[in-house]
Each structure stands twice: as C-alpha cells, then as structure tokens.
Design a protein around this motif. Structure first.
Motif, mmCIF file in Angstrom:
data_model
loop_
_atom_site.group_PDB
_atom_site.id
_atom_site.type_symbol
_atom_site.label_atom_id
_atom_site.label_comp_id
_atom_site.label_asym_id
_atom_site.label_seq_id
_atom_site.Cartn_x
_atom_site.Cartn_y
_atom_site.Cartn_z
ATOM 1 N N THR A 9 1.309 -4.507 -12.351
ATOM 2 C CA THR A 9 1.296 -4.959 -10.955
ATOM 3 C C THR A 9 2.505 -4.440 -10.187
ATOM 4 O OG1 THR A 9 2.349 -7.010 -11.665
ATOM 5 C CG2 THR A 9 -0.037 -7.033 -11.435
ATOM 6 N N VAL A 10 3.359 -3.672 -10.841
ATOM 7 C CA VAL A 10 4.520 -3.053 -10.187
ATOM 8 C C VAL A 10 4.252 -1.557 -10.095
ATOM 9 C CG1 VAL A 10 6.988 -2.630 -10.291
ATOM 10 C CG2 VAL A 10 6.086 -4.824 -11.071
ATOM 11 N N THR A 11 4.171 -1.046 -8.884
ATOM 12 C CA THR A 11 3.859 0.365 -8.674
ATOM 13 C C THR A 11 5.139 1.191 -8.569
ATOM 14 O OG1 THR A 11 1.881 -0.270 -7.445
ATOM 15 C CG2 THR A 11 2.631 2.014 -7.214
ATOM 16 N N PRO A 12 5.300 2.217 -9.394
ATOM 17 C CA PRO A 12 6.499 3.059 -9.293
ATOM 18 C C PRO A 12 6.441 3.988 -8.088
ATOM 19 C CG PRO A 12 5.037 3.895 -10.997
ATOM 20 C CD PRO A 12 4.436 2.605 -10.529
ATOM 21 N N ILE A 13 7.586 4.199 -7.447
ATOM 22 C CA ILE A 13 7.724 5.157 -6.342
ATOM 23 C C ILE A 13 8.531 6.340 -6.864
ATOM 24 C CG2 ILE A 13 8.599 5.537 -4.015
ATOM 25 C CD1 ILE A 13 8.373 2.543 -3.545
ATOM 26 N N ARG A 14 7.956 7.545 -6.785
ATOM 27 C CA ARG A 14 8.595 8.710 -7.395
ATOM 28 C C ARG A 14 9.080 9.745 -6.375
ATOM 29 N NH1 ARG A 14 3.888 7.667 -10.268
ATOM 30 N NH2 ARG A 14 4.204 6.844 -12.380
ATOM 31 N N SER A 15 8.751 9.528 -5.096
ATOM 32 C CA SER A 15 9.165 10.506 -4.080
ATOM 33 C C SER A 15 9.223 9.842 -2.711
ATOM 34 C CB SER A 15 8.184 11.687 -4.053
ATOM 35 O OG SER A 15 6.907 11.249 -3.617
ATOM 36 N N ILE A 16 9.869 10.528 -1.768
ATOM 37 C CA ILE A 16 9.957 10.035 -0.395
ATOM 38 C C ILE A 16 8.553 9.939 0.224
ATOM 39 C CG2 ILE A 16 10.845 10.531 1.907
ATOM 40 C CD1 ILE A 16 13.208 11.932 0.589
ATOM 41 N N LYS A 17 7.707 10.888 -0.084
ATOM 42 C CA LYS A 17 6.348 10.895 0.439
ATOM 43 C C LYS A 17 5.590 9.643 -0.001
ATOM 44 C CE LYS A 17 2.230 13.828 0.676
ATOM 45 N NZ LYS A 17 1.609 15.109 0.243
ATOM 46 N N GLU A 18 5.745 9.252 -1.254
ATOM 47 C CA GLU A 18 5.074 8.042 -1.732
ATOM 48 C C GLU A 18 5.609 6.796 -1.030
ATOM 49 O OE1 GLU A 18 3.974 9.461 -6.308
ATOM 50 O OE2 GLU A 18 5.312 7.770 -5.960
ATOM 51 N N TYR A 19 6.902 6.749 -0.772
ATOM 52 C CA TYR A 19 7.476 5.599 -0.076
ATOM 53 C C TYR A 19 6.962 5.502 1.356
ATOM 54 C CZ TYR A 19 10.792 2.607 2.343
ATOM 55 O OH TYR A 19 11.339 1.624 3.120
ATOM 56 N N GLU A 20 6.908 6.613 2.062
ATOM 57 C CA GLU A 20 6.412 6.606 3.437
ATOM 58 C C GLU A 20 4.937 6.207 3.488
ATOM 59 O OE1 GLU A 20 7.351 10.547 4.690
ATOM 60 O OE2 GLU A 20 9.375 10.007 5.383
ATOM 61 N N ALA A 21 4.187 6.590 2.463
ATOM 62 C CA ALA A 21 2.763 6.225 2.419
ATOM 63 C C ALA A 21 2.594 4.720 2.217
ATOM 64 C CB ALA A 21 2.067 6.995 1.308
ATOM 65 N N LEU A 22 3.434 4.114 1.390
ATOM 66 C CA LEU A 22 3.294 2.676 1.149
ATOM 67 C C LEU A 22 3.715 1.870 2.368
ATOM 68 C CD1 LEU A 22 5.932 0.620 0.456
ATOM 69 C CD2 LEU A 22 6.257 2.304 -1.341
ATOM 70 N N GLU A 23 4.632 2.387 3.180
ATOM 71 C CA GLU A 23 5.018 1.695 4.410
ATOM 72 C C GLU A 23 3.828 1.580 5.357
ATOM 73 O OE1 GLU A 23 8.548 3.780 5.870
ATOM 74 O OE2 GLU A 23 9.624 1.895 5.568
ATOM 75 N N LEU A 24 3.019 2.620 5.413
ATOM 76 C CA LEU A 24 1.833 2.584 6.264
ATOM 77 C C LEU A 24 0.754 1.681 5.670
ATOM 78 C CD1 LEU A 24 1.575 6.397 7.147
ATOM 79 C CD2 LEU A 24 2.479 4.549 8.588
ATOM 80 N N GLU A 25 0.685 1.671 4.346
ATOM 81 C CA GLU A 25 -0.353 0.882 3.679
ATOM 82 C C GLU A 25 -0.031 -0.612 3.698
ATOM 83 O OE1 GLU A 25 -2.460 0.570 -0.750
ATOM 84 O OE2 GLU A 25 -1.022 2.150 -0.288
ATOM 85 N N GLU A 26 1.250 -0.957 3.515
ATOM 86 C CA GLU A 26 1.660 -2.356 3.411
ATOM 87 C C GLU A 26 2.398 -2.826 4.667
ATOM 88 O OE1 GLU A 26 0.703 -3.967 0.880
ATOM 89 O OE2 GLU A 26 0.304 -2.474 -0.669
ATOM 90 N N LYS A 27 2.040 -2.313 5.829
ATOM 91 C CA LYS A 27 2.802 -2.612 7.056
ATOM 92 C C LYS A 27 2.690 -4.074 7.492
ATOM 93 C CE LYS A 27 -0.924 -1.024 10.102
ATOM 94 N NZ LYS A 27 -1.279 -0.102 11.209
ATOM 95 N N ASP A 28 1.646 -4.784 7.066
ATOM 96 C CA ASP A 28 1.456 -6.173 7.498
ATOM 97 C C ASP A 28 1.976 -7.182 6.483
ATOM 98 O OD1 ASP A 28 0.209 -5.348 9.839
ATOM 99 O OD2 ASP A 28 -1.758 -5.263 8.876
ATOM 100 N N GLY A 29 2.550 -6.717 5.386
ATOM 101 C CA GLY A 29 3.011 -7.636 4.350
ATOM 102 C C GLY A 29 4.440 -7.371 3.937
ATOM 103 N N LEU A 30 4.916 -8.195 3.025
ATOM 104 C CA LEU A 30 6.277 -8.079 2.524
ATOM 105 C C LEU A 30 6.315 -7.098 1.354
ATOM 106 C CD1 LEU A 30 9.153 -9.284 2.905
ATOM 107 C CD2 LEU A 30 8.562 -10.943 1.122
ATOM 108 N N ILE A 31 7.319 -6.238 1.356
ATOM 109 C CA ILE A 31 7.488 -5.235 0.295
ATOM 110 C C ILE A 31 8.767 -5.544 -0.486
ATOM 111 C CG2 ILE A 31 7.840 -2.783 -0.208
ATOM 112 C CD1 ILE A 31 6.378 -2.137 2.377
#
Length: 216
Positions: free
Chosen positions: A80-102
């Motif tokens: 249930t913990v997703t690894p972030i391996r690059s800046i691109k992956e981090y920017e993508a999750l910001e768009l995906e999880e914009k309505d919730g807490l990260i």
C-alpha cells in the motif's frame, strides 16, 4: 558270548536313541539350511536369513524422494506504499492525488532507524487503505542513485525542503496548498498517526494538522 551279544544290543539301542533325539531336535528348529526372511518388494517368504534383493528388484524399484512433514507457506503482504523513483513520477502523483492528503517518507538502506520503522509505516498505510481514507502513502529511497539525488534537489528548489536526515516525512495537500514535514522516527511516526487519525475523525482541520506536525 551271551554277555557280549547283550552288550552289543544295548549299545545299538543307545546309539539309535541318540539318533532319534537328534532328529527330533533338528525338526523342532527346522532344517539347518532354512533361513527365514521376507522380500521387501514382493512380501513373500524367502529362505534367506539375510535377504539381499535381486538385481531386477533393485532396478525396477521406484526411486523415492524425501518429503517434508508440512508444506511451506509463502507469506505475502499487501503493498500500500507506492515508491517514487523520479521527478516525473512525483509530478504525476500530484495531479492524481490533488484532492487528498499525500504522505511521503524519505528513507535510506543504510539507516537503522528506517529499517526499524519500515513495517510500522507500511502497516499504518495498509490500515488506512482498508478504511478507504483519502490519504495516499509514498516512499522515496535515497540510495545514492542519480534519480534519488535529483528528487532530493527538486524538493529543495521547489519547496525549500532540505532532506538532511532520514527517516523524514512530507505531508502535502495539493488542493488546499498545505505543505509540512515531520521526523518519522518511532516517536514522530506515532505522533503523526494520532494527528492524522484526529483529522480523519473531524477532530482537527488541515491547518491545525500541519501546525501540529511542525512542532513534532
């Protein structure tokens, strides 16, 4: 002569009785050349006292492999913990999880405190995931690779966060614009759990949550 004949007769009778006694004794034990044993393959009786299997029995006997008393059990754990391996992956999750807490946890393979709290962090993420809470859990491993170093530099330039020690946590709510950090050692992780659960239950709002995290 009569005494000699009588003596001879008695001698013959004595010899005959010995022969009869020997025959009876031999019959009670069986023939001297009889050796009883059981064939391990056929189960039939054999006259060999020490049974040695024949060549055809050895060649036709199926080979047996050692077996264990109980099958091995593979232990699997839900990720249930997703690894972030690059800046691109981090920017993508910001768009995906914009309505919730990260929640993002920085850790390193050489860090003993990280190793001691890995399971606690994963279990907490699994617990909230099963309750369908609006919180997503991520991790970034600072293992000395180029992508990891770029991620660390990205947070410093974009958000002013200098990750100098691990384990360290970043909490962000993109939509509300909140951004905060927390030390995720054992005590800090426990305090973050309590504050997040209070937020989910409506006991505190986002502002109070992030202000409280800064004080940990």
């Amino acid at each position: 002569m009569m005494m000699s004949a009588a003596t001879s007769t008695l001698h013959l009778i004595w010899m005959a009785s010995i022969v009869i006694m020997m025959a009876r004794t031999a019959s009670s034990f069986g023939p001297t050349n009889q050796r009883l044993a059981t064939s391990p393959r056929t189960g039939h009786k054999t006259t060999d006292l020490f049974y040695l299997p024949r060549e055809e029995e050895v060649s036709s006997s199926p080979a047996t492999l050692p077996t264990t008393s109980s099958p091995s059990r593979a232990v699997t754990r839900e990720v249930t913990v997703t690894p972030i391996r690059s800046i691109k992956e981090y920017e993508a999750l910001e768009l995906e999880e914009k309505d919730g807490l990260i929640v993002i946890r920085f850790h390193a393979p050489w860090c003993k405190v990280c190793q001691a709290t890995n399971i606690s962090y994963e279990r907490y993420a699994t617990k909230l995931s099963k309750s369908h809470s609006p919180i997503a859990f991520y991790s970034i491993q600072l293992d000395g690779t180029i992508d990891a170093d770029e991620l660390k530099l990205y947070f410093l330039r974009s958000h002013g966060i200098d990750v100098r020690g691990v384990p360290m946590g970043i909490l962000r709510h993109p939509k509300e614009g909140h951004f905060g950090t927390v030390k995720l050692h054992r005590k800090g992780l426990g305090s973050m759990k309590k504050m997040v659960e209070s937020y989910l239950c409506g006991g505190i709002d986002l502002t109070f949550l992030f202000e409280g995290l800064e004080e940990l």
